[in-house]
Design a protein around this motif. Structure first.
Motif, PDB file in Angstrom:
ATOM      1  N   ARG A 136      33.359  26.824  30.903  1.00  9.48           N
ATOM      2  CA  ARG A 136      32.592  27.735  30.046  1.00  9.48           C
ATOM      3  C   ARG A 136      31.431  28.398  30.786  1.00  9.48           C
ATOM      4  NH1 ARG A 136      29.384  23.664  26.001  1.00  9.48           N
ATOM      5  NH2 ARG A 136      28.576  22.335  27.644  1.00  9.48           N
ATOM      6  N   TYR A 137      31.103  27.901  31.977  1.00 10.81           N
ATOM      7  CA  TYR A 137      30.044  28.516  32.771  1.00 10.81           C
ATOM      8  C   TYR A 137      30.606  29.522  33.771  1.00 10.81           C
ATOM      9  CZ  TYR A 137      27.570  24.557  30.831  1.00 10.81           C
ATOM     10  OH  TYR A 137      27.042  23.636  29.961  1.00 10.81           O
ATOM     11  N   GLY A 138      31.912  29.719  33.753  1.00 11.33           N
ATOM     12  CA  GLY A 138      32.543  30.675  34.644  1.00 11.33           C
ATOM     13  C   GLY A 138      32.830  30.130  36.031  1.00 11.33           C
ATOM     14  N   MET A 139      32.799  28.825  36.186  1.00 14.21           N
ATOM     15  CA  MET A 139      33.032  28.219  37.495  1.00 14.21           C
ATOM     16  C   MET A 139      34.416  27.599  37.533  1.00 14.21           C
ATOM     17  SD  MET A 139      29.302  26.482  37.852  1.00 14.21           S
ATOM     18  CE  MET A 139      29.342  26.070  39.549  1.00 14.21           C
ATOM     19  N   GLY A 140      35.112  27.795  38.650  1.00 14.20           N
ATOM     20  CA  GLY A 140      36.448  27.238  38.818  1.00 14.20           C
ATOM     21  C   GLY A 140      36.411  25.947  39.612  1.00 14.20           C
ATOM     22  N   ALA A 141      37.568  25.612  40.182  1.00  9.11           N
ATOM     23  CA  ALA A 141      37.672  24.393  40.986  1.00  9.11           C
ATOM     24  C   ALA A 141      36.707  24.490  42.153  1.00  9.11           C
ATOM     25  CB  ALA A 141      39.097  24.222  41.486  1.00  9.11           C
TER      26      ALA A 141
END
Length: 180
Positions: free
Chosen positions: A51-56
């Motif tokens: 939800r914060y726009g961060m991926g792996a």
């Protein structure tokens, strides 16, 4: 001047670092080949983000990989190489830090940021952080020596001047001469 016993010990430790690098490269190659058959990036590939726009690797499914990388970084504390360890002040923090981020970066590189990561990625994270911490530490130690920095700069310098680093014995002789 180094005597024969010290030079043999230094060569054994350098051989240990080369062995670590070889083991790490073989493990990375095996993991990359295993991942290449399961992950294929196509036009329909969806990048999973939180939800914060961060991926792996900043997803909940990557927590086991982070924990095993942390364990490998802590385990790297027990790999003692005095010629390299003397360049670091807070060794108990430096080795786990280098190990965790070395292991996680290799895991992201091998997995292409896929979510969820492979089950074998946790074991790879442990071994990658355990082996990459001394390698990164050696790289930082070697590049922080002024004589090595000067020789690198002289090798890539497009101008005609050379950078020279004064030897510590020359500094002591110069300081003693100025004090007289």
């Amino acid at each position: 001047m180094l005597n024969f016993n010290k030079s043999v010990r230094i060569k054994k430790r350098a051989l240990l670092l080369l062995l670590f690098a070889l083991a790490l490269s073989v493990m990375t190659d095996v993991m990359a080949k295993a991942n290449a058959t399961t992950t294929s990036i196509t036009a329909e590939t969806v990048i999973v983000v939180n939800r914060y726009g961060m991926g792996a690797p900043f997803l909940v499914t990557w927590i086991p990989v982070w924990l095993f990388a942390l364990a490998g970084g802590i385990g790297a504390i027990f790999i003692k190489i005095p010629e390299i360890d003397k360049h670091f002040r807070f060794l108990m923090f430096a080795k786990p830090f280098l190990g965790v981020f070395g292991g996680i970066s290799l895991c992201v590189l091998v997995s292409d940021g896929s979510d969820p990561p492979q089950v074998a990625m946790t074991a790879y994270a442990f071994l990658a952080s355990l082996l990459s911490a001394p390698l990164l530490q050696a790289l930082l130690a070697v590049t922080s020596i002024p004589r090595n920095q000067a020789s690198l700069f002289n090798a890539i310098n497009p101008f005609k001047f050379k950078v020279v680093v004064a030897d510590s014995k020359e500094k002591e002789h110069h300081n003693a001469h100025n004090n007289d």
